[in-house]
Design a protein around this motif. Sequence first.
Motif, PDB file in Angstrom:
ATOM      1  N   LEU A 167       0.829  -1.206   0.000  1.00 15.49           N
ATOM      2  CA  LEU A 167       0.000   0.000   0.000  1.00 15.49           C
ATOM      3  C   LEU A 167       0.866   1.259   0.000  1.00 15.49           C
ATOM      4  CD1 LEU A 167      -2.852  -0.968   2.501  1.00 15.49           C
ATOM      5  CD2 LEU A 167      -3.084  -0.535   0.051  1.00 15.49           C
ATOM      6  N   LEU A 168       1.986   1.188   0.721  1.00 18.71           N
ATOM      7  CA  LEU A 168       2.899   2.321   0.738  1.00 18.71           C
ATOM      8  C   LEU A 168       3.525   2.536  -0.633  1.00 18.71           C
ATOM      9  CD1 LEU A 168       4.486   4.523   2.191  1.00 18.71           C
ATOM     10  CD2 LEU A 168       6.125   2.785   2.904  1.00 18.71           C
ATOM     11  N   LYS A 169       3.949   1.446  -1.271  1.00 17.52           N
ATOM     12  CA  LYS A 169       4.512   1.560  -2.617  1.00 17.52           C
ATOM     13  C   LYS A 169       3.477   2.134  -3.585  1.00 17.52           C
ATOM     14  CE  LYS A 169       7.928  -0.194  -3.952  1.00 17.52           C
ATOM     15  NZ  LYS A 169       9.270   0.366  -4.219  1.00 17.52           N
ATOM     16  N   GLN A 170       2.239   1.697  -3.437  1.00 18.28           N
ATOM     17  CA  GLN A 170       1.156   2.211  -4.281  1.00 18.28           C
ATOM     18  C   GLN A 170       0.944   3.693  -4.040  1.00 18.28           C
ATOM     19  OE1 GLN A 170      -2.976   1.061  -3.363  1.00 18.28           O
ATOM     20  NE2 GLN A 170      -3.149   0.354  -5.477  1.00 18.28           N
ATOM     21  N   SER A 171       0.996   4.114  -2.781  1.00 19.43           N
ATOM     22  CA  SER A 171       0.816   5.532  -2.459  1.00 19.43           C
ATOM     23  C   SER A 171       1.963   6.374  -2.999  1.00 19.43           C
ATOM     24  CB  SER A 171       0.700   5.715  -0.942  1.00 19.43           C
ATOM     25  OG  SER A 171      -0.458   5.084  -0.449  1.00 19.43           O
ATOM     26  N   GLU A 172       3.165   5.799  -3.019  1.00 18.16           N
ATOM     27  CA  GLU A 172       4.302   6.530  -3.586  1.00 18.16           C
ATOM     28  C   GLU A 172       4.058   6.861  -5.051  1.00 18.16           C
ATOM     29  OE1 GLU A 172       7.565   3.960  -2.905  1.00 18.16           O
ATOM     30  OE2 GLU A 172       7.939   4.636  -0.854  1.00 18.16           O
ATOM     31  N   GLN A 173       3.616   5.858  -5.798  1.00 17.04           N
ATOM     32  CA  GLN A 173       3.340   6.092  -7.212  1.00 17.04           C
ATOM     33  C   GLN A 173       2.143   7.034  -7.389  1.00 17.04           C
ATOM     34  OE1 GLN A 173       5.559   5.038  -9.443  1.00 17.04           O
ATOM     35  NE2 GLN A 173       6.621   4.252  -7.621  1.00 17.04           N
ATOM     36  N   GLY A 174       1.171   6.928  -6.480  1.00 20.39           N
ATOM     37  CA  GLY A 174       0.040   7.843  -6.543  1.00 20.39           C
ATOM     38  C   GLY A 174       0.443   9.281  -6.303  1.00 20.39           C
ATOM     39  N   TYR A 175       1.356   9.488  -5.365  1.00 21.58           N
ATOM     40  CA  TYR A 175       1.832  10.854  -5.106  1.00 21.58           C
ATOM     41  C   TYR A 175       2.602  11.396  -6.306  1.00 21.58           C
ATOM     42  CZ  TYR A 175       4.565  14.708  -3.245  1.00 21.58           C
ATOM     43  OH  TYR A 175       5.137  15.937  -3.056  1.00 21.58           O
ATOM     44  N   LEU A 176       3.469  10.564  -6.899  1.00 24.34           N
ATOM     45  CA  LEU A 176       4.227  11.002  -8.067  1.00 24.34           C
ATOM     46  C   LEU A 176       3.292  11.352  -9.225  1.00 24.34           C
ATOM     47  CD1 LEU A 176       7.198   8.464  -7.981  1.00 24.34           C
ATOM     48  CD2 LEU A 176       7.279  10.898  -7.424  1.00 24.34           C
ATOM     49  N   GLU A 177       2.241  10.550  -9.376  1.00 23.90           N
ATOM     50  CA  GLU A 177       1.263  10.831 -10.444  1.00 23.90           C
ATOM     51  C   GLU A 177       0.531  12.139 -10.175  1.00 23.90           C
ATOM     52  OE1 GLU A 177      -2.413   8.617 -12.802  1.00 23.90           O
ATOM     53  OE2 GLU A 177      -1.831   7.952 -10.801  1.00 23.90           O
ATOM     54  N   THR A 178       0.114  12.340  -8.914  1.00 23.16           N
ATOM     55  CA  THR A 178      -0.570  13.584  -8.549  1.00 23.16           C
ATOM     56  C   THR A 178       0.327  14.790  -8.773  1.00 23.16           C
ATOM     57  OG1 THR A 178      -1.855  12.387  -6.870  1.00 23.16           O
ATOM     58  CG2 THR A 178      -1.793  14.778  -6.697  1.00 23.16           C
ATOM     59  N   LEU A 179       1.614  14.643  -8.422  1.00 21.05           N
ATOM     60  CA  LEU A 179       2.562  15.736  -8.581  1.00 21.05           C
ATOM     61  C   LEU A 179       2.748  16.095 -10.052  1.00 21.05           C
ATOM     62  CD1 LEU A 179       4.684  17.650  -7.360  1.00 21.05           C
ATOM     63  CD2 LEU A 179       6.335  15.786  -7.514  1.00 21.05           C
ATOM     64  N   HIS A 180       2.964  15.098 -10.891  1.00 24.44           N
ATOM     65  CA  HIS A 180       3.186  15.377 -12.309  1.00 24.44           C
ATOM     66  C   HIS A 180       1.911  15.867 -12.993  1.00 24.44           C
ATOM     67  CE1 HIS A 180       6.885  13.106 -11.499  1.00 24.44           C
ATOM     68  NE2 HIS A 180       7.362  13.677 -12.581  1.00 24.44           N
ATOM     69  N   ASN A 181       0.762  15.385 -12.539  1.00 25.41           N
ATOM     70  CA  ASN A 181      -0.498  15.901 -13.085  1.00 25.41           C
ATOM     71  C   ASN A 181      -0.682  17.371 -12.706  1.00 25.41           C
ATOM     72  OD1 ASN A 181      -1.429  13.641 -14.467  1.00 25.41           O
ATOM     73  ND2 ASN A 181      -2.433  12.786 -12.662  1.00 25.41           N
ATOM     74  N   ALA A 182      -0.215  17.746 -11.516  1.00 26.29           N
ATOM     75  CA  ALA A 182      -0.290  19.157 -11.110  1.00 26.29           C
ATOM     76  C   ALA A 182       0.573  20.024 -12.013  1.00 26.29           C
ATOM     77  CB  ALA A 182       0.146  19.300  -9.651  1.00 26.29           C
ATOM     78  N   PHE A 183       1.789  19.548 -12.338  1.00 26.01           N
ATOM     79  CA  PHE A 183       2.639  20.272 -13.285  1.00 26.01           C
ATOM     80  C   PHE A 183       1.975  20.346 -14.660  1.00 26.01           C
ATOM     81  CE2 PHE A 183       6.495  18.747 -10.663  1.00 26.01           C
ATOM     82  CZ  PHE A 183       6.378  19.853  -9.833  1.00 26.01           C
ATOM     83  N   LEU A 184       1.342  19.223 -15.049  1.00 31.63           N
ATOM     84  CA  LEU A 184       0.678  19.168 -16.357  1.00 31.63           C
ATOM     85  C   LEU A 184      -0.449  20.192 -16.449  1.00 31.63           C
ATOM     86  CD1 LEU A 184       0.230  17.709 -19.122  1.00 31.63           C
ATOM     87  CD2 LEU A 184      -1.328  16.168 -17.897  1.00 31.63           C
ATOM     88  N   ASP A 185      -1.241  20.305 -15.382  1.00 30.65           N
ATOM     89  CA  ASP A 185      -2.367  21.251 -15.386  1.00 30.65           C
ATOM     90  C   ASP A 185      -1.874  22.681 -15.574  1.00 30.65           C
ATOM     91  OD1 ASP A 185      -4.112  19.163 -15.019  1.00 30.65           O
ATOM     92  OD2 ASP A 185      -4.240  19.412 -12.836  1.00 30.65           O
ATOM     93  N   VAL A 186      -0.784  23.028 -14.892  1.00 30.88           N
ATOM     94  CA  VAL A 186      -0.257  24.383 -15.018  1.00 30.88           C
ATOM     95  C   VAL A 186       0.273  24.638 -16.421  1.00 30.88           C
ATOM     96  CG1 VAL A 186       1.490  26.005 -14.188  1.00 30.88           C
ATOM     97  CG2 VAL A 186       0.295  24.536 -12.559  1.00 30.88           C
ATOM     98  N   GLU A 187       1.078  23.707 -16.928  1.00 28.43           N
ATOM     99  CA  GLU A 187       1.670  23.881 -18.264  1.00 28.43           C
ATOM    100  C   GLU A 187       0.583  23.994 -19.337  1.00 28.43           C
ATOM    101  OE1 GLU A 187       4.609  24.573 -18.845  1.00 28.43           O
ATOM    102  OE2 GLU A 187       5.963  23.651 -17.401  1.00 28.43           O
ATOM    103  N   ASN A 188      -0.439  23.137 -19.239  1.00 28.35           N
ATOM    104  CA  ASN A 188      -1.519  23.180 -20.235  1.00 28.35           C
ATOM    105  C   ASN A 188      -2.314  24.474 -20.144  1.00 28.35           C
ATOM    106  OD1 ASN A 188      -0.873  20.695 -21.289  1.00 28.35           O
ATOM    107  ND2 ASN A 188      -2.408  19.567 -20.125  1.00 28.35           N
TER     108      ASN A 188
END
Length: 465
Positions: free
Chosen positions: A355-376
């Motif tokens: 679950l921790l490993k899954q949350s790590e990838q979830g956080y990375l996805e959320t972080l990069h999606n946040a960058f994506l939203d700003v850039e777009n």
Amino acid sequence: MRQRLKVLSVLLSCILLSACNTATYKLEESLLKVHVPKNWENHVQLEDVKNGWLMQISNDQIQSLVQTALNNNFTLKQQAYSLQMKKQELIISGNTLWPSLDLALSSNRRKNISPNSYINNVSVDLNIKYEIDLWGKLSDFDKQANLSYLSDQANFEQGKQQLVADVVIAWFKVIEAKQLTNLYQQRADNTKQNLDIIESGYQQGLNSALDVYLSRNELNSELSRAAEQKATKIEAIRTLELLLGNYPQGALSIEASLPLLSSDIPKGLPSGLIARKPKLVASWYQLLAKDASLAYAHKQRFPSISLMASVGNSASELSDVVSISALGWSLLGNLTMPIFNAGKLEANEEKSRLLLKQSEQGYLETLHNAFLDVENAVTLESSLKQRYQMMLAAQENAIAAQRLSFENYHNGLVDYTTVLDAQSRSFDAQSTLIQIKSQLIRNRIELHIALGGDFSASEQNKEAK
């Protein structure tokens, strides 16, 4: 006997040392070395993101509507109640760090073997139980609850910001729909005037029957569009009313126009987004909560030590039971350690690790999606501004072409299909211009949310409602 105690002591020491030396899982290195660009792509912004973007809309109605939504929105209220429940769960989890104190009072009466003989028994016991947090297991459990609460608190803040953005966008959507409705109705009125002129010319033998039929067809089409747009406007009003927590009757009156956004907003640096945006903060707290959960699951396999104390007495009469001189007491230390449970605790620890490993990838996805939203959003804003300038020139040319085409038709220089084509181009240009202005506003608001900018600079509005 001494030899047995010595062996037991050595065995217990080995168990305790092995528990102390067992290492817990550490967060992935990629989380500590996330690639964060020094600046947004092709955009140099040194000024920090400013809060209070809502106050830039100088309209009393939208300020009032936002406050109404924050007080009455159904979804936000549900989130507020959920946050309050999480707070109570936090109190419950913290209870494990404290001793428990119970008072037990019992009374019974039974008949003896001999006839007409009864035995009364009354007992009062005060029991205290306390588990020593030797490995920090209980602290990890409480830490997990605290981090989960902080995550929900950040999510609630994100929900408030998103609600305000939705209300403002819906408000401007109503204004857009209203302006398009007026444009559609104006076009229908102009088409009706053209039809009257063409029918008059046909009666005088100046125009053909085909022109009359084409003009009538165009009028019916425009009336149909106007009716459809009126329904769209009412639907937009109902959407806004529902966000306000009101009955969606479509009766809200809005008198405003779409502003033209020409200035840029400070976008700060990408690194500032991580600590500023509530959604990212919530995701990080949730990740830390999973890490604490793994530590708790790991320490469940260790021995636990608890102390139990009891003070009380039993007698046939209640007065004798509560007598201080007759009270008895007992103190007991208890050491328990799981020996065999068919791999249950090990499986729970592995599940927590996954679950921790899954949350790590979830956080990375959320972080990069946040960058994506700003850039777009930044790219789209630049594109919309260019489109607006080009469409503004197209609208001027299309209106002039429409007026000239009808004059030429009236003078017999062009046929009526040329007039219809010019009218269509003029209408498309005017409606597109309204839509682009609305898209610019919507994108600007979404950019504020993507950047993590708060709608209000007041600290009072940051409190959970």
